[in-house]
Design a protein around this motif. Sequence first.
Motif, PDB file in Angstrom:
ATOM      1  N   LEU A   1       0.823  -1.210   0.000  1.00  0.00           N
ATOM      2  CA  LEU A   1       0.000   0.000   0.000  1.00  0.00           C
ATOM      3  C   LEU A   1       0.858   1.261   0.000  1.00  0.00           C
ATOM      4  O   LEU A   1       0.338   2.365   0.060  1.00  0.00           O
TER       5      LEU A   1
ATOM      6  N   GLN B   1      -6.531   0.960  -5.507  1.00  0.00           N
ATOM      7  CA  GLN B   1      -5.865   0.296  -4.387  1.00  0.00           C
ATOM      8  C   GLN B   1      -5.829   1.192  -3.145  1.00  0.00           C
ATOM      9  O   GLN B   1      -5.920   0.712  -2.011  1.00  0.00           O
ATOM     10  N   LEU B   2      -5.732   2.504  -3.340  1.00  0.00           N
ATOM     11  CA  LEU B   2      -5.553   3.436  -2.227  1.00  0.00           C
ATOM     12  C   LEU B   2      -6.867   3.916  -1.614  1.00  0.00           C
ATOM     13  O   LEU B   2      -6.860   4.709  -0.681  1.00  0.00           O
TER      14      LEU B   2
ATOM     15  N   ASN C   1      -9.659   3.498   0.794  1.00  0.00           N
ATOM     16  CA  ASN C   1      -9.996   2.713   1.987  1.00  0.00           C
ATOM     17  C   ASN C   1     -11.369   2.076   1.841  1.00  0.00           C
ATOM     18  O   ASN C   1     -12.331   2.734   1.432  1.00  0.00           O
ATOM     19  N   GLY C   2     -11.443   0.791   2.174  1.00  0.00           N
ATOM     20  CA  GLY C   2     -12.717   0.080   2.098  1.00  0.00           C
ATOM     21  C   GLY C   2     -12.976  -0.575   0.765  1.00  0.00           C
ATOM     22  O   GLY C   2     -13.902  -1.396   0.651  1.00  0.00           O
ATOM     23  N   SER C   3     -12.177  -0.255  -0.245  1.00  0.00           N
ATOM     24  CA  SER C   3     -12.378  -0.872  -1.556  1.00  0.00           C
ATOM     25  C   SER C   3     -11.876  -2.317  -1.537  1.00  0.00           C
ATOM     26  O   SER C   3     -11.041  -2.698  -0.712  1.00  0.00           O
TER      27      SER C   3
ATOM     28  N   HIS D   1      -8.194  -2.327  -2.019  1.00  0.00           N
ATOM     29  CA  HIS D   1      -7.445  -2.012  -0.794  1.00  0.00           C
ATOM     30  C   HIS D   1      -7.355  -3.247   0.106  1.00  0.00           C
ATOM     31  O   HIS D   1      -6.297  -3.529   0.690  1.00  0.00           O
ATOM     32  N   GLN D   2      -8.435  -3.995   0.186  1.00  0.00           N
ATOM     33  CA  GLN D   2      -8.432  -5.210   1.008  1.00  0.00           C
ATOM     34  C   GLN D   2      -7.462  -6.249   0.459  1.00  0.00           C
ATOM     35  O   GLN D   2      -6.720  -6.883   1.218  1.00  0.00           O
TER      36      GLN D   2
ATOM     37  N   THR E   1      -3.901  -5.171   1.140  1.00  0.00           N
ATOM     38  CA  THR E   1      -3.551  -5.415   2.537  1.00  0.00           C
ATOM     39  C   THR E   1      -3.230  -6.882   2.757  1.00  0.00           C
ATOM     40  O   THR E   1      -2.235  -7.232   3.387  1.00  0.00           O
TER      41      THR E   1
ATOM     42  N   SER F   1       1.185  -7.189   6.906  1.00  0.00           N
ATOM     43  CA  SER F   1      -0.133  -7.469   7.487  1.00  0.00           C
ATOM     44  C   SER F   1      -0.195  -8.818   8.197  1.00  0.00           C
ATOM     45  O   SER F   1      -1.193  -9.117   8.854  1.00  0.00           O
TER      46      SER F   1
END
Length: 333
Positions: free
Chosen positions: A216, A232-233, A235-237, A240-241, A244, A250
Motif C-alpha cells: 500500500l 488500491q488506495l 480505503n474500504g475498496s 485495498h483489502q 492489505t 499485514s
Amino acid sequence: PPPPPPPPPPPLFFFHPDHALRDAQESRGLGDVYKRQILTNKADADNSPKVSNAAKVERHVVYGNYSGMALLMDIYYPEKQNGYGVIQISGSGFTRSLSLDAALLTDWRHVKYHSEPLLEAGYTVFALNHRMTPRFKYPSQISDVQRAVRFIRHNAKRFQIDPKRIGAIGESSGGYLATMLGLLEGDENIADDHPINVLNAKVQCVVALCAPMNLLGETDVSFYLGFRKKEQLINGSIEHQISTEASPISHVSIDDPPMLMIHSKSDEKVDYSHSVEMHNKLKHKGVLTKLIEINGADHEFFIAGKRVESFTEDFVKWMDIHLMNKPSNANAQ
C-alpha cells in the motif's frame, strides 16, 4: 597550499542501532565483516551465472503441475550435507516475457549469489521457478512457492534434509515471497487429500534482501495485484483489502520465524523504509529479527557495476544459528 584532502566516504555497512554492540560481539568475527568490501563484477556474474561449487545438481525437477504447466526447480547439493535445506527465490519483479523462450528464474545470477555461500556451509539449496506476470497474478506466485515447500517436505528423505526445519532466502520480489513463506500460516490453500498438499508450507528461517513489505506504499505493484494503484488506495475498496492481504507487513505474528533483512538505504526501486517498517513490527511482536543497512548501493546491491557481497557471511550465520540451532557466542537477535 594544497587543498585539504576530501573527507572519507561514509561507511558502506551499518547495523541497525539496536544491535550494533551485540552483533559486533558475535562469533565468526562479525565486527570485522563490515570493515571490508567484497565486490563481484556484474559482467562476470552475467557471463558465468552458474553455481560453481555444487557437488551435484538436479535440473528442472518438477515440484508441481498447474493445468499442464510444469513448475520447476533446480536442486544444488553441497560437498558435505549438513542435513538442512534452504529454498532460494530470485528477484524478477514478478515478471517474465510472454515469449515461449522466456528466461528461467533459476538461470538468473541471484541463484549464484545466494547459493554458493550456503553450499559452502553444507546447505542443500532448492532454486525455484514460479508463475509470473503478466499471465499470472497474485496469489499464484505464493501458491507456487508454498507448493514447493510442501513438495520438499514430502521428499525430505530423498533430499536428506530435515522436513521440520526448512529455510528460505530471496531477493526483491523473491525476498517478498520468502517473507510470505515465513509469515503466512502455511495452510492457506484449500486442503485436499493429496499427501503433498496436506503438509504445512511455513518455513522456519527467512532471509529477505531488498523486499517490498507494504504493497500500500509508494511502490507500484499494480501489475502484480491486477488493478490500478488509484483503486488500491481507496480505503474500504476491494482493491485495498486485497493489497492489505498481499502485504507481508499485514501477517506478522508472535509465532513467526527469525527474519534477517538486508537493504540498501539508497535503493531506487524498493524504498529502504519497507525493511525498517517490517523490522520494527517484528520486534514489537517479539519475533527474532535483524536489519543490515547498506550505503551507496542500488536495488541489487551494485556500486559502480560491482555487487557488494560482504553480507553473505551474515545470512549463512543467520541460517546456522536459527535454522540449524548452531550454538553462538552471543544472542544473534
